[in-house]
Write a protein that holds these residues in place. Structure first.
Motif, PDB file in Angstrom:
ATOM      1  N   GLN A 151      35.567  40.135  36.483  1.00 20.92           N
ATOM      2  CA  GLN A 151      34.682  41.041  35.733  1.00 20.92           C
ATOM      3  C   GLN A 151      33.365  40.361  35.383  1.00 20.92           C
ATOM      4  OE1 GLN A 151      37.368  42.265  32.520  1.00 20.92           O
ATOM      5  NE2 GLN A 151      38.055  43.969  33.789  1.00 20.92           N
ATOM      6  N   LEU A 152      32.808  39.656  36.381  1.00 17.66           N
ATOM      7  CA  LEU A 152      31.508  39.007  36.170  1.00 17.66           C
ATOM      8  C   LEU A 152      30.424  40.073  36.209  1.00 17.66           C
ATOM      9  CD1 LEU A 152      32.022  35.906  38.491  1.00 17.66           C
ATOM     10  CD2 LEU A 152      32.341  36.046  36.012  1.00 17.66           C
ATOM     11  N   HIS A 153      29.360  39.820  35.498  1.00 20.80           N
ATOM     12  CA  HIS A 153      28.288  40.807  35.402  1.00 20.80           C
ATOM     13  C   HIS A 153      26.966  40.071  35.244  1.00 20.80           C
ATOM     14  CE1 HIS A 153      28.479  39.704  31.195  1.00 20.80           C
ATOM     15  NE2 HIS A 153      29.795  39.910  31.257  1.00 20.80           N
ATOM     16  N   ARG A 154      25.898  40.842  35.325  1.00 17.33           N
ATOM     17  CA  ARG A 154      24.561  40.286  35.126  1.00 17.33           C
ATOM     18  C   ARG A 154      24.553  39.465  33.833  1.00 17.33           C
ATOM     19  NH1 ARG A 154      20.094  41.175  37.849  1.00 17.33           N
ATOM     20  NH2 ARG A 154      21.276  42.632  39.140  1.00 17.33           N
ATOM     21  N   GLY A 190      22.022  37.495  43.521  1.00 14.85           N
ATOM     22  CA  GLY A 190      21.701  38.899  43.769  1.00 14.85           C
ATOM     23  C   GLY A 190      22.374  39.834  42.777  1.00 14.85           C
ATOM     24  N   ARG A 191      23.440  39.364  42.154  1.00 15.18           N
ATOM     25  CA  ARG A 191      24.140  40.169  41.144  1.00 15.18           C
ATOM     26  C   ARG A 191      23.782  39.721  39.731  1.00 15.18           C
ATOM     27  NH1 ARG A 191      28.661  42.460  43.956  1.00 15.18           N
ATOM     28  NH2 ARG A 191      29.396  43.210  41.951  1.00 15.18           N
ATOM     29  N   LEU A 244      36.145  38.222  43.973  1.00 17.15           N
ATOM     30  CA  LEU A 244      36.189  37.316  42.812  1.00 17.15           C
ATOM     31  C   LEU A 244      35.353  37.884  41.671  1.00 17.15           C
ATOM     32  CD1 LEU A 244      35.810  33.842  44.599  1.00 17.15           C
ATOM     33  CD2 LEU A 244      37.886  34.798  43.575  1.00 17.15           C
ATOM     34  N   ILE A 245      34.184  38.425  41.999  1.00 18.87           N
ATOM     35  CA  ILE A 245      33.326  39.018  40.964  1.00 18.87           C
ATOM     36  C   ILE A 245      34.080  40.145  40.253  1.00 18.87           C
ATOM     37  CG2 ILE A 245      31.251  40.431  40.595  1.00 18.87           C
ATOM     38  CD1 ILE A 245      29.892  38.796  42.816  1.00 18.87           C
ATOM     39  N   SER A 246      34.764  40.987  41.046  1.00 22.20           N
ATOM     40  CA  SER A 246      35.522  42.109  40.445  1.00 22.20           C
ATOM     41  C   SER A 246      36.659  41.599  39.575  1.00 22.20           C
ATOM     42  CB  SER A 246      36.106  43.003  41.543  1.00 22.20           C
ATOM     43  OG  SER A 246      35.080  43.556  42.312  1.00 22.20           O
TER      44      SER A 246
END
Lengths: 332, 332
Positions: free
Chosen positions: B249-252, B284-285, B244-246
């Motif tokens: 395109q979720l990021h800090r 953590g991300r 899901l993060i990929s």
């Protein structure tokens, strides 16, 4: 083999409470040291309510912390009472100067540890009143000297109504009084299609044949009082409701609050079908259901089954039932 | 053998909707003729919201009818689309003069029948806008000409945010716009430890070995995209959250709304542990979880498993998410 979504089985309580608090940061706070869940914003100037007991009954009790219900929940290990020291810390955390109601399900360990905590609280000049919940009709032996009935899902009704009374400014005696009345007048019956499995184990607490139902089960894997044949939802629900009607001496014109409670893995479609059965069975006897809760409130790990709790809807109880409540598991 | 608490299996939808309405008489009303659940007190002068689809996903959709969410839910048989006629009746019932948003999970039958109903509504001078929910990342083939992604638990986010926008007076284009943005930006992933069992049957939709997990399952018994080894809650949750993060395109620094959804018989202790895993994995991300729902909202009968849905928490969405909602299954 029964599998579960857990990490190290010894961490389930800690991790679940952390997850509850992370998911509901505006409602509750988790204090790991003593396994307490408190309101995110502590109440001031009201009678405090503390409850607790063994874990494995989620959302009880931590999911019922918040405005209009508990101030503090104290979590023991799965199916094990919290220690007297934990309950003591929880009792102090629940106090804001007007004393604390301890709501305790009737199990030997819980009663002992809450009693000790109540005595310890006195040393800190915190007045306490213990309210015992003992609604499980399956354990009603009529024996005055015995351990008495177990405490099960009526705890939700006691916590809701006592919580509203405390929020409305009731003093310690008033809150204890209404809580004890709800506890005294409520009865529950439960049944299981499959027992629950302790995290880390692969076998349920007991086995049932494909044509068997365990009637009168407890919420800690205790066996029931009888095995009855597997039957339709309506027939199974009648096995619970008929004894409740008798025990509470309900009659045409009676009005009740009904809690249709999943014991862990009864799924929403099933619980709605059972709720319909409860309403129809009671309507057929001329008994009105003033309010209904249908969902999973007092579970027994992943037990597949349900309980029905009936509480006579005294006129003064309904405004307390209807008063606002904001907790992770119950909100209106 | 998997057993269930039902009466005649052909009656489960009707009986469950009746039970829902009997338990929540101030919130919803059940209209048996077309299997509609409407608000007990119809809204006036706002854009209407109708949703629906096959049953077996309770509390979706009927449990999400009420102030701040749906006006009408249309129930098909278990895992089968409601007919165009049913949807038509539901669409008319949802209208109070400002048009109707149809929220539709992306399945061929549902899309077809809601489309026909939209055309029929025009004959009654009721404007409609269809919002398609297609969040299931497991079915993202990248193929523009294919059936596209399935619709799953993002439906809850779409219905909540669209409902709040409608309640606040948004017009048809505004409500459709925000609903489509939520749908477009949300992705879900799910896994199962055990498939669900159709009422009246005794075998689940598919079998899994004791060391197997089905990754990317659908909510109608559809097989997944891969079998992965049975593992800890943290490891299993990572199997859902990392893709899901990929995909998003979720990021800090990203902020999301997270829905941790039980698929039927995941029990409360498990879901809280998964909620903790989701929070820790994202933290953590460097990804913040602005809001969390953890519970059973979009089930697949008695499937044992869970899904995770992430929606980027655009600044204008949070007030809509936080706006009051009063439905049987979601209230704040």
């Amino acid at each position: 083999m029964r599998r579960q979504i857990v990490n190290d089985p010894t961490d389930v309580v800690d991790e679940a409470l952390e997850g509850l608090a992370l998911s509901n940061p505006t409602l509750v706070e988790y204090r790991r040291e003593h396994s307490l869940v408190t309101r995110a914003v502590p109440a001031r100037g009201k009678v405090g309510l503390v409850s607790g007991g063994g874990s494995g009954h989620e959302p009880l009790h931590a999911g019922l912390v918040g405005l209009g219900m508990l101030d503090v929940a104290v979590a023991g290990a799965v199916f094990a009472s919290p220690t007297a020291l934990q309950v003591h810390e929880g009792t102090l955390a629940a106090d804001s100067g007007r004393g604390v109601i301890q709501i305790v399900k009737n199990y030997t360990g819980d009663v002992l540890n809450f009693t000790i905590a109540g005595e310890l609280a006195e040393d800190h000049a915190v007045q306490t009143e213990m309210v015992l919940v003992d609604d499980d009709l399956a354990t009603d032996s009529g024996d005055e000297g015995g351990p008495g009935r177990r405490g099960t899902a009526a705890t939700v009704a006691v916590e809701k109504i006592a919580g509203a009374c405390a929020e409305a400014g009731g003093d310690l005696a008033a809150v204890a009084g209404v809580a004890r009345r709800v506890a005294r007048n409520s009865r529950s019956m439960s049944l299981a299609l499959a027992a629950g499995t302790h995290p880390g184990q692969t076998r349920p607490a007991f086995d049932l044949g494909d044509d068997e139902i365990e009637l009168g089960v407890g919420i800690h894997g205790e066996r029931g009082i009888a095995r009855v044949p597997f039957a339709s939802a309506d027939a199974l629900t009648a096995e619970l409701v008929e004894p409740l009607i008798s025990a509470l001496q309900l009659h045409r014109g009676s009005e009740v609050i009904a809690i249709v409670n999943g014991l862990g893995t009864a799924y929403p479609l099933e619980l709605n079908i059972v709720a319909r059965s409860v309403h129809r069975l009671l309507a057929g006897r001329g008994i009105a259901v003033a309010r209904t809760l249908a969902g999973t409130y007092v579970s027994s790990l992943d037990m597949h089954g349900f309980s029905v709790t009936l509480t006579p809807a005294d006129a003064d109880l309904l405004p307390l039932w209807d008063a606002p409540v904001r907790t992770p598991a119950l909100t209106w």
